[in-house]
Design an enzyme around this catalytic site. Structure first.
Site, mmCIF file in Angstrom:
data_model
loop_
_atom_site.group_PDB
_atom_site.id
_atom_site.type_symbol
_atom_site.label_atom_id
_atom_site.label_comp_id
_atom_site.label_asym_id
_atom_site.label_seq_id
_atom_site.Cartn_x
_atom_site.Cartn_y
_atom_site.Cartn_z
ATOM 1 N N GLU A 1 -8.393 -1.942 -7.603
ATOM 2 C CA GLU A 1 -7.639 -1.328 -8.989
ATOM 3 C C GLU A 1 -8.303 -1.753 -10.192
ATOM 4 O O GLU A 1 -7.560 -2.337 -11.018
ATOM 5 C CB GLU A 1 -6.290 -1.430 -9.035
ATOM 6 C CG GLU A 1 -5.574 -0.760 -7.631
ATOM 7 C CD GLU A 1 -3.850 -0.953 -7.947
ATOM 8 O OE1 GLU A 1 -3.359 -1.239 -8.884
ATOM 9 O OE2 GLU A 1 -3.165 -0.004 -7.040
ATOM 10 N N GLU B 1 -3.768 1.525 -0.021
ATOM 11 C CA GLU B 1 -2.251 0.842 -0.556
ATOM 12 C C GLU B 1 -1.522 1.973 -0.557
ATOM 13 O O GLU B 1 -1.680 2.925 -1.055
ATOM 14 C CB GLU B 1 -2.485 0.054 -1.856
ATOM 15 C CG GLU B 1 -2.847 -1.448 -1.556
ATOM 16 C CD GLU B 1 -2.663 -2.115 -2.794
ATOM 17 O OE1 GLU B 1 -1.653 -1.813 -3.690
ATOM 18 O OE2 GLU B 1 -3.410 -2.963 -3.178
HETATM 19 C C1 NOJ Z 1 -1.321 -2.726 -6.195
HETATM 20 C C2 NOJ Z 1 -2.073 -3.949 -6.463
HETATM 21 O O1 NOJ Z 1 -3.177 -3.902 -5.588
HETATM 22 C C3 NOJ Z 1 -1.166 -4.961 -5.330
HETATM 23 O O2 NOJ Z 1 -1.616 -6.103 -5.603
HETATM 24 C C4 NOJ Z 1 0.300 -4.739 -5.688
HETATM 25 O O3 NOJ Z 1 1.190 -5.769 -5.104
HETATM 26 C C5 NOJ Z 1 0.805 -3.551 -5.323
HETATM 27 N N1 NOJ Z 1 0.176 -2.465 -6.139
HETATM 28 C C6 NOJ Z 1 2.185 -3.125 -5.708
HETATM 29 O O4 NOJ Z 1 2.684 -3.218 -7.183
#
Ligand code: NOJ
Length: 452
Positions: free
Chosen positions: A173, A362
């Site tokens: 991200e 994710e």
């Molecule tokens: C995106 C992130 O990559 C991760 O580190 C985070 O915990 C999750 N979203 C949830 O917010």
């Protein structure tokens, strides 16, 4: 035990579909200053900035460093076949550059070997937000030297682990860590302002392509991707100002990093910010360098947002209308729950010419879980996964080339600025005793995945 059966089976996704679970070094490992590890920007920021809820730090977290064998066994027991984790840069290079910490290298060999022993495919993220603090002193992602620093780190990882690991994620991200860390000051390193943000974006865009090239050169048969945070952006009303506001937010949230990766350069729309970005970095010169032919794109989606025009907000002149105000279902983070929107995001990213394959790297939800008599009854999380996976299946059945899905996340862990308050895990962690308890959503996944 959950009694909600899914309306689909894992088989419906195809035999070669990758079912994974994801974690990240800074969120899970703990052992922040032992075994030769140097401080990361999160270690420093959590101590000094007091911006993390309840003053929490990632120092111990859920102690994956010592408990990785147990956590990998749990991953296997829940039926997953792929394990995504990240390599901590300051564990490998305590000062960011220079001396290599052999203990760090051995640790990741042990994790990878354990995965392979259990029949779990390791998926390795190179950068999941834990920059060595030493490099932040030199400007971090805003510094041009970042490309050199990052290339060395990637080279070390590729040379060390490339004979065992074929699946790679270059950045996690980039919009997340550049905007929250270098513009809004809400994440480490806590910087604000365009003068930090504009170069940070550009160095991340260059680094993700450069990382891809290094892996391609050094790792035979590598399967290389990078991940993007994506959210459908919906205008609050049909008036032109809201529609334009939504377009601007869409550029930032969804288009800013994928388009240069695909070779289009940064988006070119009627949005002053983009001119600044281009001019500040002389980005037209680097169009080719920002391009890399990734084997797959990692889509990370949690929620859609609704935005309206707001002249008081600098740069983007838009603000979001919170799910809590709109009275729609939401998680404890206040994130709207909306599987249909996930489907539309998959469609949007699949439609890009040049995207060959998509992996949902994710997806997940935080709720206020309660451990009662040894059980965590998290029906809301089960419903969330059910809705989002049904949407994914629909997208796949319509022909979108989606190769896998990673649930975020295995165990409750350090959720950045939320500290330990936001629990995203399929497994509950008592942070005082480190006791793990599989939540009902974990059993739900097990039932789904072990019926394959
Ligand atoms: C995106 C992130 O990559 C991760 O580190 C985070 O915990 C999750 N979203 C949830 O917010």
């Amino acid at each position: 035990m959950p009694n909600t059966k899914a309306s689909f089976s894992a088989k419906d996704f195809g035999d070669d579909f990758l079912w994974g679970v994801a974690i990240a070094a800074a969120q899970n490992e703990g052992a922040h200053d032992t075994y030769g590890k140097g401080p990361s920007i999160w270690d420093v920021y959590s101590k000094k900035a007091r911006k993390i809820k309840s003053g929490h730090t990632p120092y111990e977290s859920c102690d994956f460093y010592h408990r990785y064998k147990n956590d990998l066994l749990l991953t296997k027991a829940l039926g997953f076949s792929v394990f995504r984790f990240s390599i901590s840069w300051p564990r490998i290079l305590p000062d960011g550059v220079g001396r290599i910490n052999k203990e760090g290298i051995h640790f990741y060999h042990r994790v990878i070997d354990e995965c392979l022993k259990l029949g779990l495919v390791p998926f390795v993220t190179l950068y999941h937000w834990d920059l060595p603090a030493a490099l932040e002193k030199e400007g971090g992602w805003s510094a041009h030297l970042m490309l050199k620093w990052f290339s060395r780190f990637v080279t070390i990882c590729a040379e060390e682990f490339g004979h065992k690991v074929k699946n790679w994620i270059v950045l996690n991200e980039p919009f997340g860590f550049t905007s929250l860390g270098y513009m809004l000051g809400k994440h480490a390193p806590g910087k604000i302002g365009m003068r930090n943000f504009l170069p940070a974006i550009h160095h991340a865009a260059l680094a993700q392509a450069e990382g891809g090239r290094i892996l391609r050169k050094l790792v035979p048969q590598a399967y290389i991707g990078t991940t993007f945070s994506c959210s459908e952006v919906v205008p609050f009303s049909n008036n032109e100002e809201d529609i334009k506001a939504a377009q601007r937010v869409d550029i930032l949230l969804n288009r800013l990093f994928i388009e240069p990766t695909l070779g289009y350069g940064y988006p070119r729309d009627d949005f002053k910010f983009l001119d600044k970005l281009e001019m500040y970095n002389k980005a037209w010169k680097h169009r080719e360098r920002m391009r890399f032919d990734f084997d797959y794109i990692g889509v990370q989606n949690y929620f859609p947002i609704v935005v309206k025009h707001n002249p008081l907000i600098p740069v983007v002149m838009a603000s979001d209308v919170k799910a809590t105000k709109r009275n729609v279902p939401h998680t404890s983070m206040g994130w709207e729950i909306n599987g249909d929107s996930f489907y539309r995001i998959l469609k949007k990213f699949s439609a890009y010419r040049g995207v060959k394959e998509i992996i949902v790297t994710e997806n997940g939800a935080a709720f206020k879980d309660q451990l009662v008599d040894g059980e965590v009854d998290d029906q809301k999380r089960i419903d969330y996964f059910h809705g989002y996976l049904a949407a994914l299946l629909r997208a796949k059945n319509e022909g979108m080339n989606i190769k896998g899905y990673f649930a975020w996340t295995l165990t409750d862990n350090f959720e950045w600025a939320e500290g330990y308050h936001a629990r995203f895990g399929l497994i509950h962690v008592d942070f005082k005793t480190q006791l793990r308890t599989i939540k009902n959503s974990g059993y739900w996944f097990r039932d789904l995945l072990t019926s394959r």
